[in-house]
Design a protein around this motif. Structure first.
Motif, PDB file in Angstrom:
ATOM      1  N   THR A 112      42.276  40.875  29.204  1.00 28.72           N
ATOM      2  CA  THR A 112      42.304  40.490  30.712  1.00 28.72           C
ATOM      3  C   THR A 112      42.497  38.861  30.847  1.00 28.72           C
ATOM      4  OG1 THR A 112      40.168  40.198  31.096  1.00 28.72           O
ATOM      5  CG2 THR A 112      40.876  42.540  31.188  1.00 28.72           C
ATOM      6  N   ARG A 113      43.029  38.717  32.130  1.00 24.97           N
ATOM      7  CA  ARG A 113      43.063  37.349  32.728  1.00 24.97           C
ATOM      8  C   ARG A 113      42.598  37.406  34.150  1.00 24.97           C
ATOM      9  NH1 ARG A 113      43.625  36.725  27.925  1.00 24.97           N
ATOM     10  NH2 ARG A 113      44.732  35.072  27.016  1.00 24.97           N
ATOM     11  N   VAL A 114      41.573  36.577  34.551  1.00 27.08           N
ATOM     12  CA  VAL A 114      41.346  36.525  35.967  1.00 27.08           C
ATOM     13  C   VAL A 114      41.854  35.214  36.560  1.00 27.08           C
ATOM     14  CG1 VAL A 114      39.286  35.856  37.733  1.00 27.08           C
ATOM     15  CG2 VAL A 114      39.074  37.478  35.795  1.00 27.08           C
ATOM     16  N   LEU A 115      43.142  35.305  37.561  1.00 26.01           N
ATOM     17  CA  LEU A 115      43.561  34.440  38.259  1.00 26.01           C
ATOM     18  C   LEU A 115      43.033  34.201  39.836  1.00 26.01           C
ATOM     19  CD1 LEU A 115      45.358  34.979  35.704  1.00 26.01           C
ATOM     20  CD2 LEU A 115      47.483  34.360  37.303  1.00 26.01           C
ATOM     21  N   THR A 116      42.511  33.116  39.930  1.00 18.44           N
ATOM     22  CA  THR A 116      42.088  32.959  41.333  1.00 18.44           C
ATOM     23  C   THR A 116      42.956  31.923  42.312  1.00 18.44           C
ATOM     24  OG1 THR A 116      40.700  31.134  40.478  1.00 18.44           O
ATOM     25  CG2 THR A 116      39.481  32.876  40.668  1.00 18.44           C
ATOM     26  N   ALA A 117      43.131  32.194  43.597  1.00 16.01           N
ATOM     27  CA  ALA A 117      43.866  31.404  44.561  1.00 16.01           C
ATOM     28  C   ALA A 117      43.156  29.967  44.722  1.00 16.01           C
ATOM     29  CB  ALA A 117      43.971  32.276  45.659  1.00 16.01           C
ATOM     30  N   ILE A 118      41.934  29.954  44.518  1.00 18.92           N
ATOM     31  CA  ILE A 118      41.000  28.633  44.646  1.00 18.92           C
ATOM     32  C   ILE A 118      40.805  28.412  43.093  1.00 18.92           C
ATOM     33  CG2 ILE A 118      39.012  27.357  45.399  1.00 18.92           C
ATOM     34  CD1 ILE A 118      39.102  29.372  48.036  1.00 18.92           C
ATOM     35  N   GLN A 151      36.640  26.606  35.147  1.00 17.20           N
ATOM     36  CA  GLN A 151      35.633  27.005  34.284  1.00 17.20           C
ATOM     37  C   GLN A 151      35.456  28.356  34.191  1.00 17.20           C
ATOM     38  OE1 GLN A 151      35.370  24.636  36.416  1.00 17.20           O
ATOM     39  NE2 GLN A 151      34.617  22.754  35.481  1.00 17.20           N
ATOM     40  N   PHE A 152      35.914  29.078  35.195  1.00 17.23           N
ATOM     41  CA  PHE A 152      35.652  30.727  35.260  1.00 17.23           C
ATOM     42  C   PHE A 152      36.930  31.520  34.958  1.00 17.23           C
ATOM     43  CE2 PHE A 152      32.432  29.626  38.490  1.00 17.23           C
ATOM     44  CZ  PHE A 152      31.375  29.681  37.494  1.00 17.23           C
ATOM     45  N   ALA A 153      38.193  30.898  35.424  1.00 19.38           N
ATOM     46  CA  ALA A 153      39.252  31.754  35.426  1.00 19.38           C
ATOM     47  C   ALA A 153      40.696  30.412  35.762  1.00 19.38           C
ATOM     48  CB  ALA A 153      39.529  32.572  36.770  1.00 19.38           C
ATOM     49  N   GLU A 154      41.588  31.283  35.408  1.00 16.11           N
ATOM     50  CA  GLU A 154      42.834  30.458  35.448  1.00 16.11           C
ATOM     51  C   GLU A 154      43.314  30.274  37.051  1.00 16.11           C
ATOM     52  OE1 GLU A 154      46.232  32.160  33.318  1.00 16.11           O
ATOM     53  OE2 GLU A 154      44.905  32.230  31.534  1.00 16.11           O
ATOM     54  N   PRO A 155      43.819  29.109  37.432  1.00 20.35           N
ATOM     55  CA  PRO A 155      44.506  29.175  38.555  1.00 20.35           C
ATOM     56  C   PRO A 155      45.757  30.171  38.904  1.00 20.35           C
ATOM     57  CG  PRO A 155      45.128  27.083  37.337  1.00 20.35           C
ATOM     58  CD  PRO A 155      44.195  28.070  36.502  1.00 20.35           C
ATOM     59  N   TYR A 156      45.819  30.559  40.250  1.00 17.42           N
ATOM     60  CA  TYR A 156      47.022  31.677  40.467  1.00 17.42           C
ATOM     61  C   TYR A 156      48.237  30.867  40.408  1.00 17.42           C
ATOM     62  CZ  TYR A 156      50.173  34.461  42.313  1.00 17.42           C
ATOM     63  OH  TYR A 156      51.489  35.477  42.763  1.00 17.42           O
ATOM     64  N   ILE A 157      49.038  31.190  39.262  1.00 20.52           N
ATOM     65  CA  ILE A 157      50.495  30.979  39.242  1.00 20.52           C
ATOM     66  C   ILE A 157      51.473  32.112  39.228  1.00 20.52           C
ATOM     67  CG2 ILE A 157      52.497  29.518  37.777  1.00 20.52           C
ATOM     68  CD1 ILE A 157      50.045  28.036  37.089  1.00 20.52           C
ATOM     69  N   ARG A 204      48.342  42.447  29.323  1.00 21.61           N
ATOM     70  CA  ARG A 204      46.898  42.082  29.754  1.00 21.61           C
ATOM     71  C   ARG A 204      46.724  42.575  31.066  1.00 21.61           C
ATOM     72  NH1 ARG A 204      48.382  35.956  27.583  1.00 21.61           N
ATOM     73  NH2 ARG A 204      47.796  36.354  25.645  1.00 21.61           N
ATOM     74  N   VAL A 205      45.724  43.108  31.592  1.00 21.32           N
ATOM     75  CA  VAL A 205      45.380  43.243  32.943  1.00 21.32           C
ATOM     76  C   VAL A 205      45.135  42.102  33.781  1.00 21.32           C
ATOM     77  CG1 VAL A 205      43.662  44.489  34.432  1.00 21.32           C
ATOM     78  CG2 VAL A 205      44.397  45.690  32.393  1.00 21.32           C
ATOM     79  N   VAL A 206      45.639  41.879  34.716  1.00 25.51           N
ATOM     80  CA  VAL A 206      45.581  40.750  35.760  1.00 25.51           C
ATOM     81  C   VAL A 206      44.788  40.958  36.914  1.00 25.51           C
ATOM     82  CG1 VAL A 206      46.732  38.783  37.004  1.00 25.51           C
ATOM     83  CG2 VAL A 206      47.557  39.577  34.875  1.00 25.51           C
ATOM     84  N   ILE A 207      43.488  40.125  37.128  1.00 28.41           N
ATOM     85  CA  ILE A 207      42.720  40.412  38.160  1.00 28.41           C
ATOM     86  C   ILE A 207      42.908  39.217  39.171  1.00 28.41           C
ATOM     87  CG2 ILE A 207      40.377  41.023  38.695  1.00 28.41           C
ATOM     88  CD1 ILE A 207      39.982  41.464  35.715  1.00 28.41           C
ATOM     89  N   PHE A 208      43.239  39.353  40.352  1.00 31.19           N
ATOM     90  CA  PHE A 208      43.306  38.089  41.324  1.00 31.19           C
ATOM     91  C   PHE A 208      42.077  38.202  41.905  1.00 31.19           C
ATOM     92  CE2 PHE A 208      47.744  40.290  40.940  1.00 31.19           C
ATOM     93  CZ  PHE A 208      48.412  39.026  40.264  1.00 31.19           C
ATOM     94  N   GLY A 209      41.603  36.781  42.058  1.00 36.16           N
ATOM     95  CA  GLY A 209      40.275  36.540  42.852  1.00 36.16           C
ATOM     96  C   GLY A 209      40.700  35.702  44.090  1.00 36.16           C
ATOM     97  N   CYS A 210      39.804  35.570  44.903  1.00 37.20           N
ATOM     98  CA  CYS A 210      39.508  34.814  46.038  1.00 37.20           C
ATOM     99  C   CYS A 210      40.828  34.844  47.176  1.00 37.20           C
ATOM    100  CB  CYS A 210      39.738  33.298  45.549  1.00 37.20           C
ATOM    101  SG  CYS A 210      38.638  32.521  44.745  1.00 37.20           S
ATOM    102  N   GLY A 211      41.190  36.279  47.105  1.00 37.41           N
ATOM    103  CA  GLY A 211      42.145  36.621  48.216  1.00 37.41           C
ATOM    104  C   GLY A 211      43.365  35.734  48.098  1.00 37.41           C
ATOM    105  N   ILE A 212      43.961  35.253  49.255  1.00 33.16           N
ATOM    106  CA  ILE A 212      45.051  34.523  49.151  1.00 33.16           C
ATOM    107  C   ILE A 212      44.786  32.981  49.184  1.00 33.16           C
ATOM    108  CG2 ILE A 212      46.660  36.075  50.416  1.00 33.16           C
ATOM    109  CD1 ILE A 212      46.631  34.306  52.610  1.00 33.16           C
ATOM    110  N   GLY A 213      43.145  32.513  49.292  1.00 32.39           N
ATOM    111  CA  GLY A 213      42.859  31.337  49.355  1.00 32.39           C
ATOM    112  C   GLY A 213      42.747  30.813  50.413  1.00 32.39           C
TER     113      GLY A 213
END
Length: 240
Positions: free
Chosen positions: A102-108, A112-118, A130-139
């Motif tokens: 998996t990868r967690v991608l965050t809009a913010i 240290q926890f996740a990749e920035p959303y690109i 990989r399963v991609v998990i999007f965090g922080c909504g749209i930021g």
């Protein structure tokens, strides 16, 4: 069982992560580990079938931006964005314990926890299985995770958005209040907006209508419904 959809985005509510806990009347933990494992096992099954899976998760089990009236709304929404990351990491950990990369991608950014959303990075991860998990909504504040789900789905060219909810479909009225409420197998975005059915927020519905993005609403009470959905079985309500 054949696949109907190759690339999907699953929208899970935060409340879904706490599902099935209830019975004793005691305060429920924010995440039902056993139920989350059942959901992740079905996601793994989809991945093994060749489906490219992405996920957007809400934070209603922890914090809702609108609930903190004593807080500034923008700051309250920021708190909700952070809460989504807790849920993202819980899903990530559960999937990886059963062998799903998996990868967690965050809009913010919180590197240290996740990749920035690109966007291109997200698509690359999906193509690698990989399963991609999007965090922080749209930021941004004032936009729900429903809106984040349909926006990310369009950006990654998902075939469909799977709205996994605590209800099994869309009805003509609230079935808990109206015994004459009828279950709908399909509905248009125009009707969703005109009748204010509350399935998703208006911004998400308008975006999906304008961008011709289909959504399937179904119940997550039976995690097998995720597999049924990607195979095109007749469950829930299709919005298009």
């Amino acid at each position: 069982m054949g696949l109907k959809y190759k690339r999907v985005l699953i929208k899970m509510s935060g409340e879904a992560l706490a599902a099935g806990l209830d019975t004793t009347g005691e305060k429920r933990p924010i995440i039902n580990d056993e139920f989350l494992m059942q959901v992740c096992e079905k996601i793994k099954e989809c991945v093994e079938m060749g489906v490219q899976v992405s996920i957007v998760v809400g934070a209603g089990n922890i914090w809702r931006g609108k609930q903190g009236e004593e807080f500034d709304r923008t700051r309250s929404d920021h708190m909700g964005m952070l809460a989504t990351v807790i849920n993202c990491l819980a899903i990530q950990d559960t999937l990886e314990r059963i062998g799903v990369e998996t990868r967690v991608l965050t809009a913010i950014e919180m590197k240290q926890f996740a990749e920035p959303y690109i966007r291109n990075k997200a698509v690359s991860h999906l193509r690698k299985g990989r399963v991609v998990i999007f965090g922080c909504g749209i930021g941004s504040p004032y936009f729900s995770t429903d809106t984040a789900a349909v926006l990310r789905a369009k950006e990654i060219n998902a075939d469909i958005v799977l709205f996994a909810k605590n209800v099994d479909a869309i009805y003509t009225a609230d079935p808990k209040k109206d015994p004459n409420a009828k279950k709908l197998s399909s509905i248009s975005y125009i009707d969703i907006l005109d009748k204010d059915l509350g399935v998703m927020d208006g911004t998400a519905a308008s975006f999906s209508r304008d961008n011709h993005l289909p959504i399937l609403v179904f119940g997550l009470n039976d995690p097998q419904n995720i597999v049924r959905a990607v195979c095109g079985e007749k469950i829930g309500t299709l919005i298009d």
